[in-house]
Each structure stands twice: as C-alpha cells, then as structure tokens.
Design a protein around this motif. Structure first.
Motif, PDB file in Angstrom:
ATOM      1  N   SER A  97      43.514  -4.650  -8.467  1.00  0.00           N
ATOM      2  CA  SER A  97      44.766  -4.885  -8.003  1.00  0.00           C
ATOM      3  C   SER A  97      44.973  -5.091  -6.681  1.00  0.00           C
ATOM      4  N   ASP A  98      45.856  -5.777  -6.263  1.00  0.00           N
ATOM      5  CA  ASP A  98      46.243  -6.024  -4.659  1.00  0.00           C
ATOM      6  C   ASP A  98      46.579  -4.798  -3.915  1.00  0.00           C
ATOM      7  N   ASP A  99      46.624  -3.658  -4.431  1.00  0.00           N
ATOM      8  CA  ASP A  99      46.839  -2.460  -3.646  1.00  0.00           C
ATOM      9  C   ASP A  99      45.253  -2.388  -3.093  1.00  0.00           C
ATOM     10  N   PHE A 100      44.229  -2.886  -3.814  1.00  0.00           N
ATOM     11  CA  PHE A 100      43.024  -2.363  -3.324  1.00  0.00           C
ATOM     12  C   PHE A 100      42.280  -3.882  -3.113  1.00  0.00           C
ATOM     13  N   PHE A 101      41.565  -4.274  -3.700  1.00  0.00           N
ATOM     14  CA  PHE A 101      40.446  -5.111  -3.546  1.00  0.00           C
ATOM     15  C   PHE A 101      40.974  -6.892  -4.037  1.00  0.00           C
ATOM     16  N   GLY A 102      42.146  -6.708  -4.899  1.00  0.00           N
ATOM     17  CA  GLY A 102      42.710  -8.086  -5.189  1.00  0.00           C
ATOM     18  C   GLY A 102      41.432  -9.107  -5.773  1.00  0.00           C
ATOM     19  N   THR A 103      40.797  -8.645  -6.703  1.00  0.00           N
ATOM     20  CA  THR A 103      39.766  -9.097  -7.154  1.00  0.00           C
ATOM     21  C   THR A 103      40.033 -10.633  -7.955  1.00  0.00           C
ATOM     22  N   GLU A 104      41.141 -10.570  -8.240  1.00  0.00           N
ATOM     23  CA  GLU A 104      41.598 -11.925  -9.228  1.00  0.00           C
ATOM     24  C   GLU A 104      41.550 -13.067  -8.147  1.00  0.00           C
ATOM     25  N   LYS A 105      42.216 -12.874  -6.745  1.00  0.00           N
ATOM     26  CA  LYS A 105      42.097 -13.995  -5.619  1.00  0.00           C
ATOM     27  C   LYS A 105      40.767 -13.604  -4.844  1.00  0.00           C
ATOM     28  N   HIS A 106      40.233 -12.554  -4.674  1.00  0.00           N
ATOM     29  CA  HIS A 106      39.060 -12.275  -3.812  1.00  0.00           C
ATOM     30  C   HIS A 106      37.922 -11.935  -4.601  1.00  0.00           C
ATOM     31  N   THR A 107      37.129 -13.012  -5.256  1.00  0.00           N
ATOM     32  CA  THR A 107      36.192 -12.490  -6.252  1.00  0.00           C
ATOM     33  C   THR A 107      34.865 -11.970  -5.727  1.00  0.00           C
ATOM     34  N   ALA A 108      34.677 -12.150  -4.309  1.00  0.00           N
ATOM     35  CA  ALA A 108      33.306 -11.970  -3.665  1.00  0.00           C
ATOM     36  C   ALA A 108      33.537 -11.102  -2.356  1.00  0.00           C
ATOM     37  N   ALA A 109      32.605 -10.382  -2.052  1.00  0.00           N
ATOM     38  CA  ALA A 109      32.417  -9.647  -0.664  1.00  0.00           C
ATOM     39  C   ALA A 109      31.240 -10.248  -0.281  1.00  0.00           C
ATOM     40  N   LYS A 110      31.108 -10.078   1.122  1.00  0.00           N
ATOM     41  CA  LYS A 110      29.899 -10.858   1.890  1.00  0.00           C
ATOM     42  C   LYS A 110      29.554 -10.204   3.040  1.00  0.00           C
ATOM     43  N   LEU A 111      28.129 -10.008   3.123  1.00  0.00           N
ATOM     44  CA  LEU A 111      27.730  -9.455   4.420  1.00  0.00           C
ATOM     45  C   LEU A 111      26.572 -10.229   4.918  1.00  0.00           C
ATOM     46  N   VAL A 112      26.609 -10.586   5.987  1.00  0.00           N
ATOM     47  CA  VAL A 112      25.586 -11.369   6.952  1.00  0.00           C
ATOM     48  C   VAL A 112      25.078 -10.687   8.170  1.00  0.00           C
ATOM     49  N   PHE A 113      23.847 -10.403   8.167  1.00  0.00           N
ATOM     50  CA  PHE A 113      23.132  -9.471   9.415  1.00  0.00           C
ATOM     51  C   PHE A 113      23.475 -10.669  10.654  1.00  0.00           C
ATOM     52  N   THR A 114      23.891  -9.901  11.527  1.00  0.00           N
ATOM     53  CA  THR A 114      24.063 -10.494  12.973  1.00  0.00           C
ATOM     54  C   THR A 114      23.107 -10.125  14.100  1.00  0.00           C
ATOM     55  N   LYS A 115      22.540  -8.845  13.877  1.00  0.00           N
ATOM     56  CA  LYS A 115      21.592  -8.303  15.031  1.00  0.00           C
ATOM     57  C   LYS A 115      20.711  -7.106  14.009  1.00  0.00           C
ATOM     58  N   VAL A 116      19.519  -7.410  14.408  1.00  0.00           N
ATOM     59  CA  VAL A 116      18.616  -6.428  13.616  1.00  0.00           C
ATOM     60  C   VAL A 116      17.693  -5.645  14.686  1.00  0.00           C
ATOM     61  N   GLU A 117      17.717  -4.489  14.929  1.00  0.00           N
ATOM     62  CA  GLU A 117      16.883  -3.760  15.991  1.00  0.00           C
ATOM     63  C   GLU A 117      15.917  -2.628  15.127  1.00  0.00           C
ATOM     64  N   ALA A 118      14.608  -3.114  15.520  1.00  0.00           N
ATOM     65  CA  ALA A 118      13.539  -1.673  14.920  1.00  0.00           C
ATOM     66  C   ALA A 118      13.980  -0.468  15.554  1.00  0.00           C
TER      67      ALA A 118
END
Length: 191
Positions: A97-118
């Motif tokens: 529900s909209d109290d939390f993730f609102g999946t009806e409108k926000h069907t996806a979550a996304k992660l894009v790496f911007t920096k990677v350090e060994a």
C-alpha cells in the motif's frame, strides 16, 4: 649480435604495448531465476521477513575485478515468508500500500553502482544510487564475489524514501507499534 639486440628491443616494445592495453569491460547478466533478494524489517516487538524478485541485473567486470552493476527489483512480487494465512495477506497488502512501497504506482526499485573500490581479493565497497518510490538516494555496502556468485547486505533507511508509517522519527507515542526506520536486504546473485 645486432639481430639479437633488435629482437630483444622489439620484444620489449611489444611487451610494454601489450601490458598497457586496457582490459575490456565485460557485462555479466545475473540469472534472475536462481538469484534472490531477502528483506528483513524490524519493529519494537520483533521482525518480519520475506522476498522480492529480481527483475533484471548486470554486473560489470574488468578482468576479474568488479567495476559496476545495475539491478531492478519487481516490487509487485513483495511477499512475507514469516507469517501465514490471514496475517500474511494483511501484512503483504499493507507493505504494497501507499503507507509503505505503493507497488501499484511504483512497480520497480532500482540500484545503479556509482563507485566500486576493492577492499580485498574478492571484496568490494560499493556506493550506488538506490531508487524506491521514484526517490533516489545513495547507499554504501559491501559486496563479495566468488566465481559466478556475489553476495551483499544492504541497510536501507526507509524514511529517506518517504516511507514514514510507524516511524518513531516522525510520530510520537507509538509505544510497541513503532517500526524501526532501517531494514536489511540480503542479496545473493548468480551470473
């Protein structure tokens, strides 16, 4: 003698040229059917946990070094695995529900790496842009890569994504109904 010196000079020139060539970037598709994202959220009286499906994912390597990545989770697949029956349906419905993730409108979550350090032979500190409910914030976490598998645990502050329901940071007198702001994602990837 001249021929030997010339051959040695040629070998050195080509050897140096070969050694300085950049390693080609390789994108490896994550196998969504054998990879998993497990979530765990905490409240004053305990916790809940479950899964969400990975929709797509790519890890980027230069040689054997992790250099990037991009992932998308299908938020409509969010399930709780610690409860059953009517409680399960109520919890999942509330989380979607909209109290939390609102999946009806926000069907996806996304992660894009911007920096990677060994940080070790198979270990990396990764910073990435995490998007939940169309809000993007940076997160930093550790990733381990072994062969064709990678694992990570990501701690997420839900209030940064306008998920404030039951948060003691925003509401007073919640007592044992308070829900902690941070939740964990444990990610196991195969590629």
């Amino acid at each position: 003698m001249k021929k030997g010196v010339f051959s040695l000079a040629l070998a050195m020139v080509f050897g140096v040229a070969t050694a300085t060539e950049p390693v080609a970037e390789e994108k490896k598709e994550v196998k969504t059917e054998t990879s998993s994202i497990t979530w765990k959220a905490y409240k004053v009286t305990g916790s809940h946990y479950g899964n969400v499906n990975l929709k797509s994912g790519t890890l980027v390597f230069e040689g054997d070094k992790l250099t990037g990545g991009e992932f998308e989770a299908d938020m409509t697949t969010l399930v709780a695995t610690d409860v059953e029956g009517e409680s399960k349906g109520k919890l999942e419905g509330h989380l979607k529900s909209d109290d939390f993730f609102g999946t009806e409108k926000h069907t996806a979550a996304k992660l894009v790496f911007t920096k990677v350090e060994a940080t070790g032979k198979n270990s990396y500190e990764v910073t990435g842009d995490l998007t939940i409910k169309d809000i993007t914030k940076p997160v930093t976490f550790d990733v381990s890569v072994y062969g064709s598998k990678a694992t990570a645990t990501v701690k997420v502050d839900r209030t940064a994504y306008d998920i404030k329901y039951g948060s003691g940071s925003f509401f007073d007198n919640l007592g044992d109904k308070a829900i902690y702001d941070e939740f964990d994602l444990v990610v196991d990837l195969e590629f």
